[in-house]
Design a protein around this motif. Structure first.
Motif, mmCIF file in Angstrom:
data_model
loop_
_atom_site.group_PDB
_atom_site.id
_atom_site.type_symbol
_atom_site.label_atom_id
_atom_site.label_comp_id
_atom_site.label_asym_id
_atom_site.label_seq_id
_atom_site.Cartn_x
_atom_site.Cartn_y
_atom_site.Cartn_z
ATOM 1 N N LYS A 107 34.278 33.870 95.696
ATOM 2 C CA LYS A 107 33.895 34.085 94.180
ATOM 3 C C LYS A 107 32.241 33.978 94.449
ATOM 4 O O LYS A 107 31.498 34.930 93.613
ATOM 5 C CB LYS A 107 34.158 33.169 93.182
ATOM 6 N N LEU A 108 31.692 32.968 94.756
ATOM 7 C CA LEU A 108 30.289 32.917 94.983
ATOM 8 C C LEU A 108 29.603 33.957 95.844
ATOM 9 O O LEU A 108 28.364 34.602 95.324
ATOM 10 C CB LEU A 108 29.775 31.616 95.743
ATOM 11 N N GLU A 201 19.811 33.886 87.707
ATOM 12 C CA GLU A 201 21.269 34.123 87.323
ATOM 13 C C GLU A 201 22.353 33.386 88.199
ATOM 14 O O GLU A 201 23.256 32.902 87.870
ATOM 15 C CB GLU A 201 21.519 35.401 87.138
ATOM 16 N N PHE A 202 22.027 33.464 89.486
ATOM 17 C CA PHE A 202 22.886 32.626 90.463
ATOM 18 C C PHE A 202 23.071 31.129 90.176
ATOM 19 O O PHE A 202 24.058 30.709 90.317
ATOM 20 C CB PHE A 202 22.364 32.936 91.759
ATOM 21 N N ALA A 203 21.740 30.748 90.059
ATOM 22 C CA ALA A 203 21.715 29.012 89.602
ATOM 23 C C ALA A 203 22.618 28.845 88.394
ATOM 24 O O ALA A 203 23.249 27.707 88.534
ATOM 25 C CB ALA A 203 20.290 28.808 89.617
ATOM 26 N N GLN A 204 22.551 29.708 87.580
ATOM 27 C CA GLN A 204 23.433 29.530 86.233
ATOM 28 C C GLN A 204 24.907 29.397 86.624
ATOM 29 O O GLN A 204 25.815 28.744 86.364
ATOM 30 C CB GLN A 204 23.178 30.540 85.351
ATOM 31 N N TYR A 205 25.551 30.676 87.473
ATOM 32 C CA TYR A 205 26.818 30.504 87.920
ATOM 33 C C TYR A 205 27.274 29.371 88.696
ATOM 34 O O TYR A 205 28.388 29.201 88.583
ATOM 35 C CB TYR A 205 26.880 31.983 88.687
ATOM 36 N N ILE A 206 26.357 29.293 89.771
ATOM 37 C CA ILE A 206 26.826 28.142 90.712
ATOM 38 C C ILE A 206 26.844 26.811 90.085
ATOM 39 O O ILE A 206 27.694 25.971 90.499
ATOM 40 C CB ILE A 206 26.143 28.104 91.855
ATOM 41 N N ALA A 207 26.452 26.495 88.895
ATOM 42 C CA ALA A 207 26.472 25.386 88.356
ATOM 43 C C ALA A 207 28.027 24.830 87.866
ATOM 44 O O ALA A 207 28.232 23.627 87.419
ATOM 45 C CB ALA A 207 25.377 25.229 87.144
ATOM 46 N N ALA A 233 24.518 23.218 96.615
ATOM 47 C CA ALA A 233 24.060 24.215 95.522
ATOM 48 C C ALA A 233 22.820 24.594 95.662
ATOM 49 O O ALA A 233 22.161 25.752 95.566
ATOM 50 C CB ALA A 233 24.540 23.611 94.178
ATOM 51 N N HIS A 234 21.761 23.713 95.932
ATOM 52 C CA HIS A 234 20.438 23.750 95.563
ATOM 53 C C HIS A 234 20.109 24.654 96.786
ATOM 54 O O HIS A 234 19.069 25.633 96.688
ATOM 55 C CB HIS A 234 19.523 22.205 95.863
#
Length: 371
Positions: A107-108, A201-207, A233-234
């Motif tokens: 998914k990521l 956008e990816f930062a919002q998704y992976i959160a 995540a970071h």
């Protein structure tokens, strides 16, 4: 000691994963449900010519590499000491280490591929036979400040990323420096500042995802060191705009002791890079074992030796190799290798030499020899 390594984009080819898809049908069905298309058809037939589109490349490579790891576990379940993956391959490494499930990883990767495929147009190029310091100096000197270092793949291979015009303009300067310039077939400026919108956008998704404790250490691309559970995540977010520090990652692993590397996934691109990094390190260590005979030289720090050399001898200076007597000429300024070794790259020898291994030829000697 043993490390499994997983490839990134560039290792894909039509036909990859054929035997794996038959062996792991449940994983394939799960992948198809998540992706919304047949990963088997994509990899084995590619009827719509999509496999080289990053939107499809990333999920396909992740699936094939993850299944290759599962197959390896069937044949050899002995513990491994480290995992490492190049760019996209870091997701497979994290899956193998137990930090995420197969589904979470896919998914990521699916989201990552979508965002990177939508990024503004850009370009990338591989630069061969120029070290990082000289490359950065060259870009700065020619006002190519809009170009970022994307991949530090090996001491002889660095990838740059930026706007199309900047990348095209850099070719002449890099070739003048003695490097080889190879334009890559990519549509975006990956691993650069131009991925910032995708990164946000990816930062919002992976959160929305949680990660588990790592059962085996994984080397992060952005730090070239083992990542902790809290850093996962970071590091994956930062990876979008930061360079892949593959050379430093392998150097870290080599420093842990006698290390065997095994690449799991399509092709053996990383295996060749590891061989190059290992050979370069061994050559540098061998050269560094020879101590300078000049007592004044040994009293200088490595950086002072470099500064003294660069202010005294221009690029193109003829030198004699003390061990063989062979006469060569320098192709770049002296530079610091591995953070502590004063070295210089020579024409016609394809490698870096410790300054203590060389004797510059005075101008009068050169004229006498040529006469």
């Amino acid at each position: 000691m043993k490390t499994y390594i997983f490839p990134g984009q560039g290792s894909q080819y039509v036909g990859m994963g054929k035997k794996l898809f038959v062996e792991f049908t449940q994983h394939v069905e799960l992948a198809n449900d998540i992706l919304g298309y047949s990963v088997t058809e994509l990899c084995l037939a590619d009827p719509k010519k999509q496999l080289n589109n990053t939107l499809f490349t990333q999920p396909a490579l992740y699936v094939v590499s993850a299944l290759a790891y599962l197959q390896q576990q069937k044949h050899d379940a002995s513990p491994v000491d480290y995992f490492a993956g190049h760019s996209l391959g870091e997701y497979t490494a994290l899956f193998a280490a137990g930090a995420m499930s197969f589904e979470t990883g896919l998914k990521l990767v699916k989201k990552r591929g979508e965002l990177m495929s939508q990024a503004a147009s850009g370009a990338m190029a591989a630069v061969l036979n120029v070290d990082e310091l000289n490359l950065r100096t060259c870009l700065q000197a020619h006002n190519l400040v809009g170009i970022d270092i994307a991949n530090l793949n090996s001491p002889e291979q660095i990838v740059i990323s930026g706007l199309v015009d900047d990348i095209n303009r850099s070719q002449h300067s890099i070739e003048q420096l003695g490097g080889r310039f190879i334009k890559l077939n990519t549509s975006g400026a990956f691993h650069s500042r131009y991925m910032a919108p995708a990164q946000q956008e990816f930062a919002q998704y992976i959160a929305d995802f949680d990660f588990s404790s790592l059962q085996t250490p994984v080397i992060a691309n952005v730090t070239a060191k083992p990542v902790t559970e809290k850093e996962i995540a970071h590091c994956l977010i930062e990876q979008l705009t930061q360079p892949v520090r593959w050379t430093q990652s392998i150097e870290f692993l080599l420093a842990q002791g006698e290390m065997a590397f095994e690449e799991l996934g399509p092709k053996k691109v990383l295996t060749k890079l590891v061989d190059s990094i290992t050979s370069h390190r061994d050559a540098t260590l061998h050269i560094g074992a020879h101590k300078p005979t000049d007592t004044a030289q040994t009293s200088l720090t490595p950086q002072q030796q470099i500064d003294t050399w660069n202010t005294t001898y221009p690029i193109g200076t003829e030198v004699k190799l003390n061990k063989t007597g062979k006469i060569c000429s320098t192709r770049a300024q002296a530079t610091l290798s591995f953070g502590h070794r004063p070295t210089i790259y020579l024409h016609d020898y394809g490698g870096y030499f410790h300054l203590s291994e060389l004797s510059p030829l005075p101008q009068v000697v050169r004229k006498t020899t040529e006469a």
